[in-house]
Design a protein around this motif. Structure first.
Motif, mmCIF file in Angstrom:
data_model
loop_
_atom_site.group_PDB
_atom_site.id
_atom_site.type_symbol
_atom_site.label_atom_id
_atom_site.label_comp_id
_atom_site.label_asym_id
_atom_site.label_seq_id
_atom_site.Cartn_x
_atom_site.Cartn_y
_atom_site.Cartn_z
ATOM 1 N N PHE A 148 6.027 -1.508 -20.444
ATOM 2 C CA PHE A 148 7.401 -0.997 -20.392
ATOM 3 C C PHE A 148 8.328 -1.916 -21.183
ATOM 4 C CE2 PHE A 148 5.811 1.075 -16.542
ATOM 5 C CZ PHE A 148 6.399 2.325 -16.625
ATOM 6 N N GLU A 149 9.126 -1.337 -22.065
ATOM 7 C CA GLU A 149 10.206 -2.117 -22.656
ATOM 8 C C GLU A 149 11.512 -1.875 -21.891
ATOM 9 O OE1 GLU A 149 11.651 0.322 -26.467
ATOM 10 O OE2 GLU A 149 9.519 -0.225 -26.566
ATOM 11 N N THR A 150 11.600 -0.696 -21.255
ATOM 12 C CA THR A 150 12.753 -0.393 -20.398
ATOM 13 C C THR A 150 12.263 0.361 -19.174
ATOM 14 O OG1 THR A 150 14.005 0.007 -22.424
ATOM 15 C CG2 THR A 150 15.075 0.587 -20.354
ATOM 16 N N ALA A 197 2.046 5.552 -28.508
ATOM 17 C CA ALA A 197 3.226 4.772 -28.896
ATOM 18 C C ALA A 197 4.342 4.949 -27.866
ATOM 19 C CB ALA A 197 3.695 5.194 -30.282
ATOM 20 N N ALA A 198 5.418 4.209 -28.052
ATOM 21 C CA ALA A 198 6.483 4.166 -27.053
ATOM 22 C C ALA A 198 7.172 5.512 -26.850
ATOM 23 C CB ALA A 198 7.519 3.109 -27.437
ATOM 24 N N GLY A 199 7.486 5.811 -25.616
ATOM 25 C CA GLY A 199 8.198 7.021 -25.230
ATOM 26 C C GLY A 199 8.520 6.937 -23.747
ATOM 27 N N ASP A 200 9.347 7.865 -23.266
ATOM 28 C CA ASP A 200 9.709 7.859 -21.851
ATOM 29 C C ASP A 200 8.667 8.612 -21.039
ATOM 30 O OD1 ASP A 200 12.129 6.462 -22.137
ATOM 31 O OD2 ASP A 200 13.149 8.282 -22.801
ATOM 32 N N GLY A 249 14.196 12.198 -20.530
ATOM 33 C CA GLY A 249 13.731 11.214 -21.490
ATOM 34 C C GLY A 249 13.348 11.866 -22.796
ATOM 35 N N THR A 250 12.875 11.048 -23.717
ATOM 36 C CA THR A 250 12.379 11.572 -24.986
ATOM 37 C C THR A 250 10.996 10.984 -25.236
ATOM 38 O OG1 THR A 250 13.381 9.783 -26.238
ATOM 39 C CG2 THR A 250 14.682 11.779 -25.981
ATOM 40 N N ASP A 251 10.137 11.808 -25.779
ATOM 41 C CA ASP A 251 8.767 11.374 -26.039
ATOM 42 C C ASP A 251 8.234 12.199 -27.204
ATOM 43 O OD1 ASP A 251 6.172 10.634 -26.101
ATOM 44 O OD2 ASP A 251 5.745 11.042 -24.002
ATOM 45 N N ASP A 252 8.236 11.605 -28.388
ATOM 46 C CA ASP A 252 7.831 12.338 -29.588
ATOM 47 C C ASP A 252 6.405 12.033 -29.997
ATOM 48 O OD1 ASP A 252 10.552 13.080 -29.761
ATOM 49 O OD2 ASP A 252 10.973 11.150 -30.742
ATOM 50 N N GLU A 287 0.824 -1.203 0.000
ATOM 51 C CA GLU A 287 0.000 0.000 0.000
ATOM 52 C C GLU A 287 0.861 1.257 0.000
ATOM 53 O OE1 GLU A 287 -3.830 -0.207 1.900
ATOM 54 O OE2 GLU A 287 -3.754 -1.419 0.070
ATOM 55 N N ALA A 288 1.953 1.192 -0.725
ATOM 56 C CA ALA A 288 2.832 2.348 -0.841
ATOM 57 C C ALA A 288 2.513 3.094 -2.122
ATOM 58 C CB ALA A 288 4.288 1.909 -0.835
ATOM 59 N N LEU A 289 3.130 4.250 -2.267
ATOM 60 C CA LEU A 289 3.040 4.992 -3.515
ATOM 61 C C LEU A 289 4.221 4.534 -4.372
ATOM 62 C CD1 LEU A 289 2.337 8.798 -3.715
ATOM 63 C CD2 LEU A 289 3.968 7.711 -5.216
ATOM 64 N N VAL A 290 3.924 4.065 -5.580
ATOM 65 C CA VAL A 290 4.962 3.479 -6.432
ATOM 66 C C VAL A 290 5.102 4.299 -7.705
ATOM 67 C CG1 VAL A 290 5.663 1.418 -7.714
ATOM 68 C CG2 VAL A 290 4.420 1.186 -5.546
ATOM 69 N N THR A 291 6.344 4.616 -8.076
ATOM 70 C CA THR A 291 6.564 5.311 -9.340
ATOM 71 C C THR A 291 7.535 4.522 -10.208
ATOM 72 O OG1 THR A 291 8.443 6.632 -8.564
ATOM 73 C CG2 THR A 291 6.244 7.568 -8.254
ATOM 74 N N ALA A 292 7.359 4.666 -11.515
ATOM 75 C CA ALA A 292 8.284 4.044 -12.466
ATOM 76 C C ALA A 292 8.503 5.030 -13.594
ATOM 77 C CB ALA A 292 7.712 2.739 -12.994
ATOM 78 N N PHE A 293 9.735 5.136 -14.021
ATOM 79 C CA PHE A 293 10.044 5.983 -15.167
ATOM 80 C C PHE A 293 10.744 5.120 -16.199
ATOM 81 C CE2 PHE A 293 12.672 8.784 -17.737
ATOM 82 C CZ PHE A 293 11.795 9.805 -18.042
ATOM 83 N N GLY A 294 10.275 5.177 -17.435
ATOM 84 C CA GLY A 294 10.919 4.376 -18.469
ATOM 85 C C GLY A 294 10.173 4.455 -19.777
ATOM 86 N N ARG A 295 10.671 3.698 -20.744
ATOM 87 C CA ARG A 295 10.093 3.713 -22.080
ATOM 88 C C ARG A 295 8.916 2.753 -22.116
ATOM 89 N NH1 ARG A 295 11.452 5.660 -26.961
ATOM 90 N NH2 ARG A 295 10.850 4.433 -28.797
ATOM 91 N N CYS A 296 7.754 3.252 -22.483
ATOM 92 C CA CYS A 296 6.550 2.429 -22.439
ATOM 93 C C CYS A 296 5.563 2.872 -23.507
ATOM 94 C CB CYS A 296 5.885 2.540 -21.063
ATOM 95 S SG CYS A 296 5.429 4.223 -20.591
ATOM 96 N N ARG A 297 4.626 1.977 -23.838
ATOM 97 C CA ARG A 297 3.462 2.403 -24.598
ATOM 98 C C ARG A 297 2.240 2.212 -23.722
ATOM 99 N NH1 ARG A 297 2.046 -2.574 -26.781
ATOM 100 N NH2 ARG A 297 3.805 -4.027 -26.641
ATOM 101 N N VAL A 298 1.151 2.898 -24.071
ATOM 102 C CA VAL A 298 -0.008 2.919 -23.186
ATOM 103 C C VAL A 298 -1.280 2.740 -24.008
ATOM 104 C CG1 VAL A 298 -1.186 4.194 -21.356
ATOM 105 C CG2 VAL A 298 1.243 4.629 -21.785
#
Lengths: 254, 254
Positions: free
Chosen positions: A121-123, A54-57, B132-135, A32-43
Motif C-alpha cells: 500500500f502506498e495509501t 501495478a498500483a490501483g485502488d 477508487g480508480t484502477d486502470d 482473530e478478527a476479519l480485517v479489511t483495507a481499501f487503498g492504493r496498492c500493488r500486488v
DNA sequence: ATCTAAATCTCGTCG
DNA sequence: CGACGAGGTTTAGAT
C-alpha cells in the motif's frame, strides 16, 4: 479493560497514517478478527503461477482463518488471493530521508505449495476490523447428491425395472455414482450431473463403463447412462458414438 | 457541488441506523461505488439451486458491475454471491408498531438464468462506500498458454523431430491444443496441462485422438501425448491402457 | 446466447 | 498429505 455490554465489534479508521493502519491491521489479525483495507496498492504473487499487478485502488480482506482476498471493482473472483491456512504479516517500510515514500506491506505465505502474496500500500483510505459471530451452516438444495437420492428413492424414474445396487462403486477408473442392473439383469453404470452436460461428462461415463467391462472380465456389455437435465449437441453425438444412453432428470427443486 | 481536491473516496458509518445504512448503500450503488456492509443478517438464494442461511455476522460487498459477495469469517469462497450484471436494490422494511423489528433488505436479481439473492440485515455494524480508480491489468505467467508457447518455440522439448502444424485444431470432439506430426510423419495430438493431471485429462486426450482417427478416416493410428508436469498413478495406468503417451514439461517459471 | 475448456480454480471426502 | 470429482463453480474465447 471492561466491556460492559458486548466487546467492540467494529473499528474503522478513515485515511489513517500508514503507521496507524499497520497498528490496526496487526492488532485485528492478532485478535482473530476479519480485517479489511481499501487503498492504493500493488500486488505481487508467486507460487503455483506468478503474477504482478501495478498500483490501483483495491479492497483487501484478511480472514482469521488465514485467507486473504484482493478485490478490484469488477468481477466475482478476487484479482489475487491466498487460501485458508496462510500466515499474515504486516510491516511498515519507512522511506529513506524525505525523498522516498513509505509503504505498508501486507504479506501472506504458506508452504505445500510454497506461495507468497505481497500487497504494498502506498495509501490506505480506510481500515476496518470486524469481530462477529456466525454459528450457522448453509443449507443448499439442488445438488447432484439430491439428484442421486431422488433416483435411489424412485429408481423407475430412470427406467422401469432398474435396481440400484451400490453408490460410489469403485472401479479402476474411479468411483461410479450409481451402479445397478436393469430388468434384464444387465450391469448399468450411471453418471449424474445436476445441470446440462458437455463432452467431459460423456468421457467420464465412458471411462467408468470401459473400466467396469474390463473389471467384470465378461463379454456381457455394461450399459452406461448419463443422467442430467439435458446435453449439448456434441455430447449427444459422443454418447451415440460410444453406445451410451441419456436420461433427462433434474435435481428436486425444493 | 464543488470538490476542490479530489472527490470523496471513502465514506464510513459505524453502527448506523438501518435507515442511515439504507441511504448510504443506495447512494453508493447509485454512484457506482464499491459498497460494503458488515452486520447480522440472514441470506436466501434461489436460482440454479436454492440455499438458506440463518442469521449471523457477515461481510457483504456490492460492486458497481453488479456483483454481490457475502463472506463469513472462513473460507476463500463467499458463502453466497451473485455474478456481475445483476441489479441491486436496497429497501427498509419497517416493523409493525413497536413490536416487530425493522430490517434492511439488500436484493440482487438477474435473468438467464433467473436468480435472486436476498440479504436481510437486522443490524448493520458498519457501512462503507469506496470510490477508487484502477486502470491496471493483471500480468500472469505460468499458464497453459505459456506452456504451449514454450513447445511451439522449441518443439524438440516434446521429442526430437516433432513438428507443430496447428493449435486449437478442430475435431468433432473439440479443439486440440497442439496438432502436429512426428519425425515419421505420423499425426500427433497433444493435450497440455499446466499442473499434475488425473484421469480427466487422459479422457480428454483420448476423446480427441478417437475423434481424429475417425475424422482422418485412415488406419494410420494417431499418437496422443499428454504434456504436463506429472501424472497420478491412475492416470498413468489409463494412459497405457489406451496406448497414449506422457511427456513431462512445465510452464516456464519467469 | 450457448458451447467449450482452463483455472494460482476451491472445497469436501476418502485412502 | 495426495487423489478424485463436484461446483449455484467463474472466466475467457469462439461460434
Amino acid at each position: 479493560m471492561t466491556r460492559s455490554e458486548d466487546e467492540t465489534r467494529v473499528d474503522t479508521l478513515e485515511r489513517p497514517s500508514l503507521e496507524a493502519a499497520r497498528e490496526t491491521i496487526a492488532s485485528g489479525i492478532a485478535r482473530e478478527a476479519l480485517v479489511t483495507a481499501f487503498g492504493r496498492c500493488r500486488v505481487e504473487y508467486d507460487g503455483r503461477a506468478a503474477s504482478s499487478l501495478a498500483a490501483g485502488d483495491r479492497h483487501v480482506m484478511c480472514k482469521p482463518d488465514g485467507t486473504i482476498l484482493v478485490h478490484t471493482d469488477e468481477g466475482q473472483k478476487p484479482v489475487n488471493w491466498q487460501p485458508p491456512g496462510c500466515e499474515h504479516t504486516v510491516e511498515l517500510v519507512e522511506g529513506e530521508a524525505d525523498t522516498t515514500e513509505s509503504a505498508l506491506i501486507l504479506e501472506s505465505t504458506r508452504s505445500t505449495p510454497e506461495e507468497r502474496l505481497r500487497v504494498t500500500f502506498e495509501t490506505v483510505l480506510c481500515v476496518s476490523v470486524f469481530a462477529g459471530t456466525d454459528d450457522t451452516d448453509l443449507s443448499l438444495v439442488g445438488t447432484e447428491e439430491d439428484l442421486r437420492e431422488r433416483i435411489l428413492e424412485t429408481p423407475d424414474l430412470l427406467e422401469s425395472g432398474f435396481t440400484p445396487l451400490a453408490t460410489e462403486r469403485a472401479t479402476p477408473a474411479g468411483a461410479v455414482d450409481i451402479y445397478g442392473e436393469d430388468s434384464a439383469g444387465r450391469a448399468v453404470v450411471i453418471e449424474l450431473k445436476r445441470r446440462r452436460v458437455g463432452p467431459d461428462a460423456v468421457s467420464q461415463l465412458r471411462r467408468y463403463v470401459d473400466a467396469l467391462e474390463r473389471d467384470l472380465h465378461a463379454d456381457a456389455a455394461v450399459r452406461g447412462i448419463l443422467v442430467a437435465p439435458s446435453v449439448t449437441d456434441r455430447a449427444s453425438r459422443l454418447l451415440s458414438d460410444h453406445g451410451l444412453e441419456f436420461v433427462s432428470l433434474e435435481p428436486p427443486a425444493e
